[in-house]
Motif scaffolding. Structure first.
Motif, mmCIF file in Angstrom:
data_model
loop_
_atom_site.group_PDB
_atom_site.id
_atom_site.type_symbol
_atom_site.label_atom_id
_atom_site.label_comp_id
_atom_site.label_asym_id
_atom_site.label_seq_id
_atom_site.Cartn_x
_atom_site.Cartn_y
_atom_site.Cartn_z
ATOM 1 N N SER A 1 78.848 65.845 78.426
ATOM 2 C CA SER A 1 78.448 66.246 77.062
ATOM 3 C C SER A 1 79.463 67.216 76.480
ATOM 4 N N ALA A 2 80.003 68.098 77.343
ATOM 5 C CA ALA A 2 81.002 69.053 76.833
ATOM 6 C C ALA A 2 82.258 68.296 76.396
ATOM 7 N N ALA A 3 82.637 67.265 77.160
ATOM 8 C CA ALA A 3 83.857 66.512 76.823
ATOM 9 C C ALA A 3 83.630 65.561 75.650
ATOM 10 N N ASP B 1 75.439 68.229 86.706
ATOM 11 C CA ASP B 1 76.911 68.242 86.753
ATOM 12 C C ASP B 1 77.500 67.183 85.831
ATOM 13 N N GLY C 1 76.253 67.748 82.008
ATOM 14 C CA GLY C 1 76.836 68.978 81.466
ATOM 15 C C GLY C 1 78.303 68.770 81.112
ATOM 16 N N ASN C 2 79.058 68.263 82.080
ATOM 17 C CA ASN C 2 80.506 68.097 81.853
ATOM 18 C C ASN C 2 80.820 66.980 80.865
ATOM 19 N N PRO D 1 80.805 65.402 72.976
ATOM 20 C CA PRO D 1 79.543 65.830 72.352
ATOM 21 C C PRO D 1 78.942 64.769 71.439
ATOM 22 N N ILE E 1 84.798 60.917 83.292
ATOM 23 C CA ILE E 1 85.452 61.347 82.042
ATOM 24 C C ILE E 1 86.615 60.404 81.723
#
Ligand code: AHR
Length: 626
Positions: free
Chosen positions: A372-374, A366, A369-370, A376, A313
């Motif tokens: 894509s959430a951070a 993991d 998911g994380n 999009p 990230i």
């Protein structure tokens, strides 16, 4: 037979269709694209006191030299320094020499930027000069510059900068960069050095930039993207030796370097921001990989994956984040780039079919998911085989790799025609015809492996690429791999572009990539399909903005083939064609670099015409429309 071309486009050709896969392999970053000329410039990751710690360094005129970590270092990232002791009986120029990355290119028309850190022990009474020079094989000084130094006022690390302007071009690259003292003035002194550097002029004049000729060869194909930083070289031989983005940014003295996956130490001078700036300078966009919990020497357990997801990230935030919200983005801003770089594609790992179980069980989910959430807005690529294993959540993008025989590429030109159109997109992230021996693809040249791309392989790749173009509604990017090879020291063959310290060698496959890339067009025009079991393949694209039609023809067979084309719209009566053809095993080598080069010819075009595709060839026919 006649190929009938449809005047209605089926789909746009993606801007990203043809580009490059880059990782530091074959001295492709250090000793290649990255223009730094000194090997082992900062004694990174070496074992002090060993002879290998002195790789590329030698003593000049009786100096005693060794790598030590016993003095206070120039930075915490660079614990080692070079200790040089001038014998008490010395005279003449005494010091150290670096032989570069298998040679140093000395050109009269260039001005070189040289630098290093040095310090004297307290109590030194030295009062004299230190001199940086470029020296020829015969010992002649080609360029030199000195500064006055007082030992007593240089007991802390001091950086020395100088321009070197050669008085003539050296006849070969057997030159050295030296740092010397007058032996009489410095007799008995012990001086420490750290972080040397020697740069020629760089591509687009970037500080800490790229070697001009290598970068230009890359830019000349008008590439759409740059995949980095690997490849295996992302992964690390062990988890701590993985590519870690924040070890590659900021001042060079703050970059510790790492042992790369291809057996040599990476300086990380070519770091994340340097890649991004080159991507901008060469008109590309990044396909950036993040480390995904897998190294050659071990995989992170599910319970421990969190910090590595955060590391990814942060890496992405360094590229696109808001400096007011993210420390990584603020770091980018502090390095002179407050605005985000362009980024649309992020690849999660590399070839995770080598650790399928953990990718399937938790690593893919993991990370994707994380991330894509951070983010999009970004597209995340999976690096397993397509649909094997079936990952959850289902990937929308895959990176596919294939190294195979020339005939495999011809036989698989239709591989994507059968893929379901369900929204999933594909990146043919690594491909190359590497051997004629299907039973020992990664074997030795004696067993069929190519030293350099051969025309039979390049024609096979061209046939495959017509299929990539036809299927560019779902194939959004494709890159030959590996891209670069220092012909003096390498770990993999064949490669797209070779070079030594002075010359660049363009392979037959490079010319194929260039012909396809610069003529990739804007929209695909369906046409009569080639025989999927045959050796002659074609594809047709149009560029409405330039009023051009490009017809690519690949003949991977040993016989010439005649093809009639029928076009449904008005085209000019004169066309131009670029034809690359040679004997089956013909290759561009350092000894014979221009064995096969494209030829440009004019031909009689019109709404119908015939083209004779030579044996083992790739051609692009260009027609003007109204
Ligand atoms: O291109 C050479 C290597 O091939 C890459 O590092 C890896 O991804 C693949 O196995």
């Amino acid at each position: 037979f006649t190929v009938v071309v449809n005047g209605t486009a089926s789909h746009p050709v993606p801007e990203t269709l043809f580009g490059y896969m880059f990782e530091d392999i074959n001295f492709s970053g250090d000793g290649g694209l990255y223009a730094e000329m000194l090997m082992n410039r900062a004694f990174q990751q070496v074992v002090p006191g060993t002879s290998s710690a002195l790789q590329a360094w030698s003593a000049v005129n009786g100096a005693e030299i060794s790598v030590v970590n016993s003095t206070s270092p120039v930075s915490s990232a660079l614990p080692n320094s070079l200790e040089v002791t001038i014998p008490s009986t010395a005279s003449g120029a005494v010091g150290v020499a670096n032989s570069g990355y298998f040679g140093i290119n000395v050109q009269e028309s260039w001005t070189y930027n040289a630098s290093f850190f040095f310090k004297f022990p307290s109590g030194s009474k030295f009062n004299g000069k230190v001199t940086a020079s470029l020296v020829g094989l015969d010992g002649s000084t080609l360029a030199s510059s000195s500064v006055d130094v007082r030992g007593a006022s240089s007991t802390k690390w001091t950086e020395f900068f100088v321009h070197l302007k050669p008085s003539k071009t050296a006849p070969n690259t057997n030159n050295t960069f030296t740092v010397t003292f007058d032996g009489k003035e410095a007799a008995g002194e012990t001086i420490h050095f750290a972080m040397f550097s020697l740069f020629p002029p760089t591509f687009k004049g970037r500080a800490n930039g790229m070697r001009m000729d290598v970068a230009q060869a890359l830019a000349d194909t008008k590439p759409g993207f740059w995949r980095f930083p690997g490849g295996n070289n992302l992964e690390g031989q062990t988890i701590p030796q993985r590519w870690i983005w924040n070890n590659t940014v900021g001042p060079l003295v703050d970059r510790p370097g790492r042992l790369g996956d291809w057996g040599y130490i990476n300086t990380d001078g070519l770091g994340l921001k340097d890649y991004l700036d080159f991507i901008v300078d060469a008109g590309m966009q990044p396909i950036m990989a993040v480390w995904a919990g897998y190294s050659f020497g071990g995989t992170v357990d599910a319970a421990d994956i969190g910090p590595y997801v955060q590391e990814a990230i942060d890496q992405i935030n360094f590229v696109i984040g808001d400096p007011s919200k993210s420390a990584a983005a603020a770091l980018r801003a502090s390095l002179g780039h407050p605005e985000p770089y362009e980024l649309h594609y992020v690849e999660i790992g590399n070839e995770d079919f080598f650790a399928t179980d953990t990718y399937l069980d938790y690593r893919w989910a993991d990370f994707v998911g994380n991330l894509s959430a951070a983010f999009p807005q970004l597209n995340f690529l999976a690096t397993t085989m397509t649909f094997d294993p079936v990952l959850t959540p289902g990937p929308k993008f895959y990176d596919v790799h294939v190294y195979n025989t020339p005939s495999w590429f011809v036989e698989n030109a239709f591989v994507y025609d059968g893929f379901e159109r369900n929204g999933t997109k594909y990146f043919e992230g690594e491909y190359a015809a590497i051997s004629t021996n299907a039973n020992d693809l990664f074997g030795t040249p004696a067993d069929g492996r190519f030293n350099f791309p051969e025309m039979q392989g390049s024609a096979g790749e061209a046939a495959f690429m017509t299929g990539l173009e036809r299927n560019s509604d779902i194939v959004f990017a494709a890159s030959y791999a590996p891209t670069l090879q220092n012909v003096a020291n390498f770990q993999w063959t064949p490669n797209l572009i070779g070079y030594d310290a002075e010359n660049v060698f363009l392979s037959t496959s490079y010319y194929v990539q260039k012909m396809f890339s610069i003529n990739k067009g804007e929209e695909y025009l369906p046409s009569t399909l080639p025989d999927a079991t045959g050796v002659v393949h074609w594809s047709v694209v149009r560029s409405p903005s330039t009023k051009q039609v490009f017809i690519k023809v690949a003949n991977a067979g040993a016989d010439a083939a005649s093809i009639a084309f029928a076009l449904p719209f008005v085209v000019s009566t004169e066309g131009s064609m670029e034809v690359l053809t040679g004997a089956m095993g013909a290759s561009n080598t350092p000894q014979a670099p221009n064995t096969v080069v494209p030829k440009t010819l004019n031909f009689k075009a019109g709404k119908s015409f015939t083209f004779d595709a030579p044996a083992f060839s790739a051609s692009v026919l260009t027609l003007k429309t109204e």
